[in-house]
Design a protein around this motif. Structure first.
Motif, mmCIF file in Angstrom:
data_model
loop_
_atom_site.group_PDB
_atom_site.id
_atom_site.type_symbol
_atom_site.label_atom_id
_atom_site.label_comp_id
_atom_site.label_asym_id
_atom_site.label_seq_id
_atom_site.Cartn_x
_atom_site.Cartn_y
_atom_site.Cartn_z
ATOM 1 N N SER A 44 0.809 -1.213 0.000
ATOM 2 C CA SER A 44 0.000 0.000 0.000
ATOM 3 C C SER A 44 0.846 1.268 0.000
ATOM 4 C CB SER A 44 -0.922 0.022 1.227
ATOM 5 O OG SER A 44 -1.804 -1.071 1.202
ATOM 6 N N PRO A 45 0.503 2.234 -0.867
ATOM 7 C CA PRO A 45 1.236 3.510 -0.886
ATOM 8 C C PRO A 45 0.601 4.516 0.070
ATOM 9 C CG PRO A 45 -0.319 3.470 -2.682
ATOM 10 C CD PRO A 45 -0.464 2.147 -1.967
ATOM 11 N N VAL A 46 1.352 5.541 0.434
ATOM 12 C CA VAL A 46 0.825 6.702 1.152
ATOM 13 C C VAL A 46 1.471 7.935 0.549
ATOM 14 C CG1 VAL A 46 0.336 5.537 3.352
ATOM 15 C CG2 VAL A 46 2.592 6.495 2.940
ATOM 16 N N PHE A 47 0.936 9.109 0.884
ATOM 17 C CA PHE A 47 1.469 10.333 0.307
ATOM 18 C C PHE A 47 2.841 10.673 0.872
ATOM 19 C CE2 PHE A 47 -3.046 10.864 -0.621
ATOM 20 C CZ PHE A 47 -2.951 11.149 -1.967
ATOM 21 N N ASP A 48 3.036 10.420 2.163
ATOM 22 C CA ASP A 48 4.333 10.658 2.773
ATOM 23 C C ASP A 48 5.082 9.333 2.797
ATOM 24 O OD1 ASP A 48 6.506 11.011 4.491
ATOM 25 O OD2 ASP A 48 5.475 12.572 5.632
ATOM 26 N N VAL A 49 6.020 9.157 1.875
ATOM 27 C CA VAL A 49 6.677 7.856 1.714
ATOM 28 C C VAL A 49 7.432 7.446 2.967
ATOM 29 C CG1 VAL A 49 8.394 6.581 0.389
ATOM 30 C CG2 VAL A 49 6.830 8.157 -0.776
ATOM 31 N N ASP A 50 8.167 8.363 3.580
ATOM 32 C CA ASP A 50 8.949 8.024 4.759
ATOM 33 C C ASP A 50 8.051 7.572 5.902
ATOM 34 O OD1 ASP A 50 11.321 8.598 3.503
ATOM 35 O OD2 ASP A 50 11.293 10.699 4.104
ATOM 36 N N TYR A 51 6.950 8.283 6.097
ATOM 37 C CA TYR A 51 6.008 7.910 7.151
ATOM 38 C C TYR A 51 5.369 6.567 6.831
ATOM 39 C CZ TYR A 51 1.765 8.096 10.026
ATOM 40 O OH TYR A 51 0.756 7.804 10.904
ATOM 41 N N GLY A 52 5.085 6.350 5.547
ATOM 42 C CA GLY A 52 4.349 5.174 5.145
ATOM 43 C C GLY A 52 5.098 3.868 5.269
ATOM 44 N N ARG A 53 6.416 3.913 5.248
ATOM 45 C CA ARG A 53 7.171 2.662 5.307
ATOM 46 C C ARG A 53 6.813 1.841 6.532
ATOM 47 N NH1 ARG A 53 11.879 5.913 3.539
ATOM 48 N NH2 ARG A 53 12.163 5.550 1.318
ATOM 49 N N SER A 54 6.545 2.484 7.656
ATOM 50 C CA SER A 54 6.232 1.755 8.879
ATOM 51 C C SER A 54 4.772 1.871 9.290
ATOM 52 C CB SER A 54 7.119 2.267 10.027
ATOM 53 O OG SER A 54 6.859 3.642 10.270
#
Length: 224
Positions: free
Chosen positions: A68-78
């Protein structure tokens, strides 16, 4: 900056008008249960999708699911560890479900984004987040030009989960367990059309089994 502020103010007026219409529609529908109406406008509808429709959607999700993707990639990794994928908007089956959701809110189909399916396996989750777009973020200029703010979220559980996988709204102390076919809907904005921070929500970790859901976000204007 003045230009951006003017656009934001216009978008907020659009959301406020849309939400007045949708709230009146939901409150007049006897199949809709009001779950929360203080700080957050949260609604539920039991058996919104049939067992057969849920099973078919689970199969479709398995075909398209990717990390799943999110807009904030760094936040989304975890923060978002599920699998997800968009349904085919030209599929007659998906269009039928789109229309049912549109009718619930009383809006045109093109206000809603394409139905997205999500699968959560044991240990997977989506930590607390908001569905509305951050108007200070780099992506906002694009989003406001292609449909505006996310005004409403509609999510349907596609299966019962053995353990875990609740949808929690920590600011209003509400936790909703997965129940096959049940829809939950919430207003992402305040009465003036600005984002509501109390819509903070999380998909808690699945502890046993697999969780399937579909989500559709409705914009303040036609989405494309």
């Amino acid at each position: 900056m003045a230009r951006v502020s003017q656009i934001d103010a216009e978008n907020q007026r659009e959301i406020a008008a849309l939400n007045r219409h949708v709230l009146a529609r939901l409150e007049a529908d006897t199949s809709v249960e009001k779950l929360v109406d203080e700080n957050l406008q949260l609604f539920g509808v039991a058996d919104f999708f049939s067992a057969e429709e849920c099973e078919r959607l689970c199969d479709l999700i398995d075909r398209v699911a990717r990390p799943s993707p999110v807009f904030d990639v760094d936040y989304g990794r975890s923060s978002r560890t599920s699998y997800s994928g968009d349904m085919d908007p030209s599929d007659p089956f998906i269009r039928m479900l789109h229309r049912r959701m549109d009718d619930l809110l009383g809006v045109e189909e093109n206000f809603g984004e394409t139905l997205q399916g999500q699968r959560y396996e044991v240990g997977q989750q989506f930590k607390a987040h908001h569905d509305w777009f951050d108007t200070d973020a780099h992506y906002w200029t694009e989003k406001v030009a292609t449909g505006g703010q996310r005004a409403w979220t509609l999510m349907v559980y596609l299966n019962d989960v053995e353990e875990g996988g609740t949808t929690d709204f920590p600011r209003v102390n509400v936790s909703i367990p997965p129940q096959r076919g049940t829809l939950i809907a919430w207003n992402n904005a305040l009465d003036d059309g600005t984002p509501n921070v109390d819509t903070l929500h999380a998909g808690t970790p699945v502890l046993a089994g697999v969780k399937y859901v579909v989500t559709r976000w409705y914009r303040s204007r036609r989405w494309y």
